[in-house]
Design a protein around this motif. Structure first.
Motif, PDB file in Angstrom:
ATOM      1  N   THR A  28       0.829  -1.200   0.000  1.00  0.00           N
ATOM      2  CA  THR A  28       0.000   0.000   0.000  1.00  0.00           C
ATOM      3  C   THR A  28       0.865   1.253   0.000  1.00  0.00           C
ATOM      4  O   THR A  28       0.637   2.181  -0.784  1.00  0.00           O
ATOM      5  N   LEU A  33      -2.799   1.462  -3.062  1.00  0.00           N
ATOM      6  CA  LEU A  33      -3.816   0.472  -2.735  1.00  0.00           C
ATOM      7  C   LEU A  33      -4.219  -0.379  -3.931  1.00  0.00           C
ATOM      8  O   LEU A  33      -4.506  -1.567  -3.794  1.00  0.00           O
ATOM      9  N   LYS A  59     -10.519  -8.848  -1.010  1.00  0.00           N
ATOM     10  CA  LYS A  59      -9.519  -7.785  -0.895  1.00  0.00           C
ATOM     11  C   LYS A  59      -9.988  -6.758   0.122  1.00  0.00           C
ATOM     12  O   LYS A  59      -9.197  -6.259   0.923  1.00  0.00           O
ATOM     13  N   ASN A  60     -11.274  -6.436   0.121  1.00  0.00           N
ATOM     14  CA  ASN A  60     -11.804  -5.481   1.086  1.00  0.00           C
ATOM     15  C   ASN A  60     -11.576  -5.959   2.518  1.00  0.00           C
ATOM     16  O   ASN A  60     -11.238  -5.159   3.397  1.00  0.00           O
ATOM     17  N   VAL A  63      -7.922  -5.295   3.290  1.00  0.00           N
ATOM     18  CA  VAL A  63      -7.669  -3.862   3.470  1.00  0.00           C
ATOM     19  C   VAL A  63      -8.248  -3.383   4.804  1.00  0.00           C
ATOM     20  O   VAL A  63      -7.606  -2.622   5.536  1.00  0.00           O
ATOM     21  N   LEU A 120      -4.528   4.726   3.664  1.00  0.00           N
ATOM     22  CA  LEU A 120      -5.786   4.012   3.453  1.00  0.00           C
ATOM     23  C   LEU A 120      -6.974   4.923   3.716  1.00  0.00           C
ATOM     24  O   LEU A 120      -7.944   4.940   2.956  1.00  0.00           O
TER      25      LEU A 120
END
Length: 190
Positions: A28, A33, A59-60, A63, A120
């Motif tokens: 990241t 991202l 992926k969410n 993250v 993020l």
């Protein structure tokens, strides 16, 4: 017969999970991202894509976990500084300044956790909302000690310094500025 490394990996899922989070955070910061993919994280850790998916279904989810991990580290750092501060007035703001403005004394891992959090948060509406919830809860929690216009301005300047650092904008004397901000958090300067 299973190999010894496979046997150890099965017994250390938290070690693998930690490595996945650390590498997702690194990607990241270094590449953005969009470059955080299951394959990129798997390659960085030395596991299969399925190994990543075993820990994070999307992926969410990955993250979000990286964000929550960075938030927890940031909060622990702030809370530890508050606990050590003998002066209650402005203690949250001083802790926030010290956690936000890096003068190189932090280890690279701590700075990366903080930077990951901000990167993020800046890039995602849902994560900004989570950051706002945390910040608003902190402001409410520390209302008796840190609810002044001056302390608010000091925290906003700290955020601006972090963003300047992250963006590569040179700040001529960051140490002096940080010292002035800390001084503004003292009760006698209010």
């Amino acid at each position: 017969m299973e190999s010894e490394s496979a046997h150890k990996r099965k017994k250390q899922p938290e070690v693998v999970r930690r490595a996945l989070l650390d590498q997702a955070a690194r990607i990241t910061l270094e590449q953005g991202l969009a470059k955080v993919t299951f394959q990129a994280v798997a390659d960085a850790v030395g596991v299969t894509k399925g190994g990543v998916m075993h820990h994070f279904t999307t992926k969410n989810a990955l993250v979000m976990e990286v964000f929550h991990d960075a938030m927890k580290k940031f909060e622990v750092e702030v809370d530890a500084a508050i606990a050590k501060d003998p002066v209650r007035y402005g203690s949250f703001t001083r802790a926030y300044i010290n956690a936000t403005i890096s003068l190189g004394e932090k280890g690279q891992q701590e700075f990366n956790s903080q930077a990951t959090l901000y990167v993020l948060m800046l890039g995602d509406v849902e994560l900004r909302e989570l950051w706002a919830e945390w910040a608003n809860a902190q402001l409410k929690k520390h209302q008796a000690t840190d609810n002044t216009e001056t302390l608010c301005m000091v925290r906003l300047v700290a955020d601006g310094i972090w963003l300047s650092d992250f963006s590569g904008i040179n700040i001529s004397d960051k140490t002096s500025i940080r010292e002035r901000l800390i001084k503004l958090t003292q009760p006698e300067n209010q």
